[in-house]
Design a protein around this motif. Structure first.
Motif, PDB file in Angstrom:
ATOM      1  N   ALA A  44       0.833  -1.206   0.000  1.00 50.09           N
ATOM      2  CA  ALA A  44       0.000   0.000   0.000  1.00 50.09           C
ATOM      3  C   ALA A  44       0.867   1.257   0.000  1.00 50.09           C
ATOM      4  O   ALA A  44       0.569   2.227  -0.698  1.00 50.09           O
ATOM      5  CB  ALA A  44      -0.930  -0.005   1.211  1.00 50.09           C
ATOM      6  N   ALA A  45       1.940   1.247   0.778  1.00 48.24           N
ATOM      7  CA  ALA A  45       2.824   2.415   0.836  1.00 48.24           C
ATOM      8  C   ALA A  45       3.520   2.640  -0.502  1.00 48.24           C
ATOM      9  O   ALA A  45       3.661   3.786  -0.957  1.00 48.24           O
ATOM     10  CB  ALA A  45       3.859   2.232   1.941  1.00 48.24           C
ATOM     11  N   MET A  86       1.664   6.797  -6.786  1.00 51.23           N
ATOM     12  CA  MET A  86       0.555   7.644  -7.238  1.00 51.23           C
ATOM     13  C   MET A  86       0.805   9.110  -6.880  1.00 51.23           C
ATOM     14  O   MET A  86       0.496  10.013  -7.663  1.00 51.23           O
ATOM     15  CB  MET A  86      -0.759   7.153  -6.634  1.00 51.23           C
ATOM     16  N   ILE A  87       1.379   9.344  -5.710  1.00 49.03           N
ATOM     17  CA  ILE A  87       1.696  10.721  -5.308  1.00 49.03           C
ATOM     18  C   ILE A  87       2.719  11.327  -6.255  1.00 49.03           C
ATOM     19  O   ILE A  87       2.578  12.465  -6.712  1.00 49.03           O
ATOM     20  CB  ILE A  87       2.198  10.750  -3.851  1.00 49.03           C
ATOM     21  N   GLN A  88       3.765  10.574  -6.560  1.00 47.26           N
ATOM     22  CA  GLN A  88       4.834  11.083  -7.425  1.00 47.26           C
ATOM     23  C   GLN A  88       4.362  11.250  -8.866  1.00 47.26           C
ATOM     24  O   GLN A  88       4.748  12.200  -9.545  1.00 47.26           O
ATOM     25  CB  GLN A  88       6.027  10.118  -7.384  1.00 47.26           C
ATOM     26  N   GLY A 124       0.338   2.487   6.130  1.00 47.09           N
ATOM     27  CA  GLY A 124       1.265   2.625   5.013  1.00 47.09           C
ATOM     28  C   GLY A 124       0.911   3.802   4.123  1.00 47.09           C
ATOM     29  O   GLY A 124       1.794   4.505   3.620  1.00 47.09           O
ATOM     30  N   VAL A 125      -0.396   4.038   3.921  1.00 40.22           N
ATOM     31  CA  VAL A 125      -0.839   5.169   3.100  1.00 40.22           C
ATOM     32  C   VAL A 125      -0.572   6.483   3.822  1.00 40.22           C
ATOM     33  O   VAL A 125      -0.066   7.444   3.238  1.00 40.22           O
ATOM     34  CB  VAL A 125      -2.335   5.022   2.757  1.00 40.22           C
ATOM     35  N   PHE A 126      -0.906   6.539   5.109  1.00 50.05           N
ATOM     36  CA  PHE A 126      -0.622   7.737   5.899  1.00 50.05           C
ATOM     37  C   PHE A 126       0.876   8.048   5.890  1.00 50.05           C
ATOM     38  O   PHE A 126       1.286   9.204   5.724  1.00 50.05           O
ATOM     39  CB  PHE A 126      -1.096   7.550   7.340  1.00 50.05           C
ATOM     40  N   ALA A 127       1.710   7.015   6.086  1.00 55.66           N
ATOM     41  CA  ALA A 127       3.157   7.225   6.142  1.00 55.66           C
ATOM     42  C   ALA A 127       3.711   7.708   4.808  1.00 55.66           C
ATOM     43  O   ALA A 127       4.589   8.579   4.769  1.00 55.66           O
ATOM     44  CB  ALA A 127       3.851   5.930   6.570  1.00 55.66           C
ATOM     45  N   ALA A 128       3.209   7.160   3.707  1.00 55.32           N
ATOM     46  CA  ALA A 128       3.675   7.583   2.383  1.00 55.32           C
ATOM     47  C   ALA A 128       3.378   9.058   2.159  1.00 55.32           C
ATOM     48  O   ALA A 128       4.243   9.813   1.685  1.00 55.32           O
ATOM     49  CB  ALA A 128       3.018   6.732   1.298  1.00 55.32           C
ATOM     50  N   ALA A 129       2.171   9.486   2.482  1.00 53.30           N
ATOM     51  CA  ALA A 129       1.818  10.901   2.306  1.00 53.30           C
ATOM     52  C   ALA A 129       2.619  11.783   3.250  1.00 53.30           C
ATOM     53  O   ALA A 129       3.032  12.892   2.889  1.00 53.30           O
ATOM     54  CB  ALA A 129       0.325  11.095   2.535  1.00 53.30           C
ATOM     55  N   GLU A 163       5.620  11.348   4.294  1.00 56.78           N
ATOM     56  CA  GLU A 163       7.014  11.452   3.864  1.00 56.78           C
ATOM     57  C   GLU A 163       7.156  11.936   2.423  1.00 56.78           C
ATOM     58  O   GLU A 163       8.274  12.043   1.919  1.00 56.78           O
ATOM     59  CB  GLU A 163       7.693  10.090   3.994  1.00 56.78           C
ATOM     60  N   ALA A 164       6.047  12.230   1.749  1.00 59.90           N
ATOM     61  CA  ALA A 164       6.099  12.642   0.342  1.00 59.90           C
ATOM     62  C   ALA A 164       6.674  14.051   0.220  1.00 59.90           C
ATOM     63  O   ALA A 164       6.579  14.857   1.153  1.00 59.90           O
ATOM     64  CB  ALA A 164       4.702  12.602  -0.268  1.00 59.90           C
TER      65      ALA A 164
END
Length: 325
Positions: free
Chosen positions: A134-135, A141-143, A272-277, A279-280
């Motif tokens: 998920a991360a 997707m963010i990038q 994992g989604v919260f952490a990815a955003a 650290e984005a």
């Protein structure tokens, strides 16, 4: 001899203090639409030309990023294609499959209309369940799409007595319940939890609170499900813990509840989604995780409510964006 192992520059500018070399190389540079400049201690003309070239490159790069055809306002990800992503793709947002070069993920692009205008949306499912997958997908997707919002929908296990089957949990906060230290002593082995909580954006929370109180809209979702569901549909805002395993042991669930007395549910991806955003690179998207209860993480669990739970989480996301953004 030409070699193809090197990364070739997009722009080339030659610079020499020797007039004869400048003239000698001019034809070769002109054939590639490059420039060869004359360096001089007595004039800054060459420097001004290089500065203008650099400013032009920077400007065109900024415009290219601004007009990136892949850009989207909202990105939605799920852990499973069926039933989670399937429920998202059933939303009336005109989803069409989109494949990107050098990216194995199958994306779906659509659009929705809010009271303030039209928003573009991209949806995809992860390669497998769990926080790592998920991360990775969230960061991709963010990038790639640079969304203002990244949302996750799907299914979760609920805490009995606090939620009912089909109820939607909006994660706030989210954490990894497996974060901590396993220790051994004379009394035996034990686990000391050390969770790191990531919280919902307060502006998103205020919108979710308004939606939570719209009981008629939630009841309409329940009544539109083709199978009769007797239990009223409720939306909750509260703690949702993530971990690496599918749970069927009430003892483990009880231990997770000790980490947060108001725990509503457990699942495998939200943190994992919260952490990815979190650290984005800037600007970071706002995170929304809506997981609906499909079982209670006990031996009696089954898949009977998975499709209904996937449906309610996707439909509440629709209500949120179309009615509150």
């Amino acid at each position: 001899m030409a070699r193809d192992i090197y990364i070739k520059p997009r722009e080339v500018v030659g610079l020499t203090a020797h007039v004869d070399i400048q003239e000698e190389m001019r034809g070769r540079f002109d054939s590639e639409l490059w420039s060869v400049l004359h360096y001089s201690n007595s004039s800054n003309a060459w420097l001004d030309q290089i500065q203008r070239k650099i400013e032009h490159i920077l400007q065109t790069n900024r415009e290219r990023l601004t007009e990136c055809p892949e850009q989207a306002d909202i990105c939605i990800l799920t852990a499973l294609h069926a039933p989670e992503l399937t429920a998202v793709l059933r939303l009336p947002w005109d989803f069409q499959p989109v494949s990107l070069e050098r990216d194995p993920t199958q994306y779906y692009r659509g659009h929705l209309t809010t009271k303030h205008g039209r928003l573009s949306v991209v949806a995809a499912s992860a390669s497998r369940m769990g926080m790592p997958a998920a991360a990775v997908l969230a960061m991709k997707m963010i990038q790639t799409f640079k969304p203002g919002y990244i949302a996750m929908t799907g299914i979760a296990a609920g805490v009995p007595g606090k939620v009912e089957l089909g109820d939607i949990i909006a994660a706030d906060p989210s954490w990894d319940y497996g974060s901590g230290k396993n220790i051994s002593s004379e009394e035996g082995s034990s686990f000391e939890a050390a969770p790191h909580h990531l919280n919902l954006d307060p502006f998103i929370r205020s919108k979710l609170e308004k939606l939570r109180n719209d009981h008629s809209a939630l009841d309409s979702l329940r009544r539109h499900w083709p199978i009769n569901i007797a239990t009223p549909l409720t939306m909750h805002l509260g703690p949702l813990a993530s971990g690496a395993s599918v749970l069927e042991d009430p003892t483990i669930t009880s231990n997770i509840k000790a980490q947060h007395r108001k725990l509503l549910g457990v699942e495998m991806e939200a943190y994992g989604v919260f952490a990815a955003a979190h650290e984005a690179p800037h600007p970071q998207p706002k995170v929304i995780v809506l997981k609906s209860v499909c079982d209670f993480a006990n031996p009696e669990k089954n898949d009977n409510y998975q499709e209904y739970a996937a449906y309610t989480s996707a439909q509440v996301l629709k209500l949120l964006f179309e009615g509150h953004f």
